[in-house]
Design an enzyme around this catalytic site. Sequence first.
Site, PDB file in Angstrom:
ATOM      1  N   ARG A 109     -20.279 -33.864  14.685  1.00 29.83           N
ATOM      2  CA  ARG A 109     -21.142 -33.294  13.630  1.00 29.83           C
ATOM      3  C   ARG A 109     -20.411 -33.514  12.313  1.00 29.83           C
ATOM      4  O   ARG A 109     -19.278 -33.032  12.148  1.00 29.83           O
ATOM      5  CB  ARG A 109     -21.398 -31.812  13.865  1.00 29.83           C
ATOM      6  CG  ARG A 109     -22.000 -31.132  12.657  1.00 29.83           C
ATOM      7  CD  ARG A 109     -22.563 -29.769  12.953  1.00 29.83           C
ATOM      8  NE  ARG A 109     -23.783 -29.882  13.726  1.00 29.83           N
ATOM      9  CZ  ARG A 109     -24.614 -28.873  13.964  1.00 29.83           C
ATOM     10  NH1 ARG A 109     -24.349 -27.682  13.465  1.00 29.83           N
ATOM     11  NH2 ARG A 109     -25.702 -29.041  14.679  1.00 29.83           N
ATOM     12  N   HIS A 158     -30.606 -35.713  12.961  1.00 32.98           N
ATOM     13  CA  HIS A 158     -30.209 -34.736  13.985  1.00 32.98           C
ATOM     14  C   HIS A 158     -30.882 -35.138  15.301  1.00 32.98           C
ATOM     15  O   HIS A 158     -31.737 -34.420  15.827  1.00 32.98           O
ATOM     16  CB  HIS A 158     -30.614 -33.327  13.549  1.00 32.98           C
ATOM     17  CG  HIS A 158     -29.911 -32.228  14.291  1.00 32.98           C
ATOM     18  ND1 HIS A 158     -28.996 -32.459  15.301  1.00 32.98           N
ATOM     19  CD2 HIS A 158     -29.994 -30.869  14.172  1.00 32.98           C
ATOM     20  CE1 HIS A 158     -28.550 -31.300  15.762  1.00 32.98           C
ATOM     21  NE2 HIS A 158     -29.132 -30.334  15.107  1.00 32.98           N
ATOM     22  N   GLN A 166     -31.225 -32.694  18.435  1.00 36.27           N
ATOM     23  CA  GLN A 166     -32.198 -31.621  18.252  1.00 36.27           C
ATOM     24  C   GLN A 166     -33.600 -32.092  18.654  1.00 36.27           C
ATOM     25  O   GLN A 166     -34.341 -31.395  19.349  1.00 36.27           O
ATOM     26  CB  GLN A 166     -32.202 -31.183  16.769  1.00 36.27           C
ATOM     27  CG  GLN A 166     -33.249 -30.146  16.438  1.00 36.27           C
ATOM     28  CD  GLN A 166     -32.981 -28.815  17.119  1.00 36.27           C
ATOM     29  OE1 GLN A 166     -31.885 -28.304  17.046  1.00 36.27           O
ATOM     30  NE2 GLN A 166     -33.988 -28.253  17.780  1.00 36.27           N
ATOM     31  N   ASP A 220     -37.473 -25.595   8.961  1.00 35.08           N
ATOM     32  CA  ASP A 220     -36.005 -25.570   9.023  1.00 35.08           C
ATOM     33  C   ASP A 220     -35.532 -24.917   7.720  1.00 35.08           C
ATOM     34  O   ASP A 220     -36.327 -24.770   6.770  1.00 35.08           O
ATOM     35  CB  ASP A 220     -35.487 -27.018   9.156  1.00 35.08           C
ATOM     36  CG  ASP A 220     -33.975 -27.123   9.262  1.00 35.08           C
ATOM     37  OD1 ASP A 220     -33.311 -26.098   9.538  1.00 35.08           O
ATOM     38  OD2 ASP A 220     -33.438 -28.240   9.058  1.00 35.08           O
ATOM     39  N   CYS A 279     -35.552 -25.293  14.485  1.00 26.22           N
ATOM     40  CA  CYS A 279     -34.342 -25.779  15.159  1.00 26.22           C
ATOM     41  C   CYS A 279     -33.278 -24.688  15.222  1.00 26.22           C
ATOM     42  O   CYS A 279     -32.372 -24.769  16.046  1.00 26.22           O
ATOM     43  CB  CYS A 279     -33.810 -27.016  14.455  1.00 26.22           C
ATOM     44  SG  CYS A 279     -33.479 -26.766  12.714  1.00 26.22           S
ATOM     45  N   ARG A 288     -31.967 -27.690  24.325  1.00 26.25           N
ATOM     46  CA  ARG A 288     -30.822 -28.459  23.827  1.00 26.25           C
ATOM     47  C   ARG A 288     -29.905 -28.783  25.007  1.00 26.25           C
ATOM     48  O   ARG A 288     -29.379 -29.883  25.140  1.00 26.25           O
ATOM     49  CB  ARG A 288     -30.032 -27.654  22.768  1.00 26.25           C
ATOM     50  CG  ARG A 288     -30.762 -27.357  21.470  1.00 26.25           C
ATOM     51  CD  ARG A 288     -31.066 -28.607  20.692  1.00 26.25           C
ATOM     52  NE  ARG A 288     -29.879 -29.388  20.404  1.00 26.25           N
ATOM     53  CZ  ARG A 288     -29.076 -29.211  19.348  1.00 26.25           C
ATOM     54  NH1 ARG A 288     -29.355 -28.282  18.446  1.00 26.25           N
ATOM     55  NH2 ARG A 288     -28.010 -29.978  19.148  1.00 26.25           N
TER      56      ARG A 288
HETATM   57  N1   CP Z   1     -30.054 -26.403  15.734  1.00 22.16           N
HETATM   58  C1   CP Z   1     -28.710 -26.581  15.669  1.00 22.16           C
HETATM   59  O1   CP Z   1     -28.211 -27.705  15.614  1.00 22.16           O
HETATM   60  O2   CP Z   1     -27.987 -25.432  15.668  1.00 22.16           O
HETATM   61  P1   CP Z   1     -26.425 -25.316  15.356  1.00 22.16           P
HETATM   62  O3   CP Z   1     -26.246 -25.666  13.905  1.00 22.16           O
HETATM   63  O4   CP Z   1     -26.082 -23.904  15.660  1.00 22.16           O
HETATM   64  O5   CP Z   1     -25.690 -26.277  16.226  1.00 22.16           O
HETATM   65  N1  NVA Z   2     -31.047 -29.018   8.253  1.00 25.00           N
HETATM   66  C1  NVA Z   2     -30.087 -28.092   8.805  1.00 25.00           C
HETATM   67  C2  NVA Z   2     -30.130 -28.130  10.285  1.00 25.00           C
HETATM   68  C3  NVA Z   2     -29.223 -27.125  10.972  1.00 25.00           C
HETATM   69  C4  NVA Z   2     -29.260 -27.246  12.471  1.00 25.00           C
HETATM   70  C5  NVA Z   2     -28.704 -28.431   8.295  1.00 25.00           C
HETATM   71  O1  NVA Z   2     -28.372 -29.613   8.222  1.00 25.00           O
HETATM   72  O2  NVA Z   2     -27.964 -27.512   7.939  1.00 25.00           O
END
Ligand code: CP
Ligand code: NVA
Length: 315
Positions: free
Chosen positions: A117, A144, A147, A234, A274, A302
């Site tokens: 990430r 993502h 997701q 989101d 999400c 997930r």
């Molecule tokens: N939806 C998602 O990716 O959640 P986290 O940021 O908690 O991993």
């Molecule tokens: N768009 C959000 C998604 C979190 C899972 C972010 O990038 O923070």
Amino acid sequence: MATALRPMDKPQTGGGSSLSGKDVLSDLDLSVENLEAILHTAQAMKRAPKRFAKVLEGRYLALLFEKPSLRTRLTFELAIQQLGGDSVNYAGPIGDREPVKDVARNLERWVHGIVARVFAQSTVEELAQWAKVPVINALSDLYHPCQILADVLTLKEHFGRLGGLKLAFVGDGNNVANSLMLTAGRLGVHVAVATPESYQPDAAMVEKARETGAITVTPDPREALENADAVYTDVWTSMGQEAEAEQRTQLFAPYQVNAQLLAQAKPKAVFMHCLPAKRGQEVTDEVMECAQSVAFDQAENRLHAQKALLALLLK
Ligand code: CP
Ligand code: NVA
């Protein structure tokens, strides 16, 4: 002195039927055939998890997180454990203390795959370029993909099909919106994105998604929700954009998914998120808690979707 050239001996991403050994850096690294295999495998794993308990026996993964995570980190850890493998974790910046290419060439000596990430998409791309083992994007500024695997699994379970559904994404034209357009769009879901004009998804991304899917982009949330089977939102401020939070909160107010807006979709439409959700901002508490909400089904999926992805990548 001879310069070591990195041999690109990994299977190439993109089309093709086998996922084995590939990188998943963006949604487009998974072909429609791959996506269907992941959905099929995820459903089988969900039905009979014990059958798959040794799939990753003797395999190790590195989980790297430059940003916070609840779902992604824990579901990857659990997915690996439930498949008989193990993982190590690293939380912190990638490429600060030593170059990304050196990080990649350490990790590949220890593990069979990398889940990362990151802030910049270029970081996962550089990891993949230099590591011989598969690299999975666990969220970047642009995508993502993991997701959306859970999201399409959730839609398929709920409606029994994906083709012909309409999904309205309301809010910020962010990484989740991009991945929804690219993945759900290719699986036959009409994706309608409603955002303020200046927060629409990147034009090149929309054009790319339109090559293989039905995509609408509009500033009008009501237009997006018309005849929609699913309404998705989101956070308005993604991780890394915190300095813009106040300005975004004001501008995005008309895009809040509340009971009144949700009522513009089909009566049996599902609400999707999400997570994490900021109640009172992009969604009301009432909508989050209503019977139409499948947000926690998405969170559960997930786990199943990532188990399938890992099993097929590390075959
Ligand atoms: N939806 C998602 O990716 O959640 P986290 O940021 O908690 O991993
Ligand atoms: N768009 C959000 C998604 C979190 C899972 C972010 O990038 O923070």
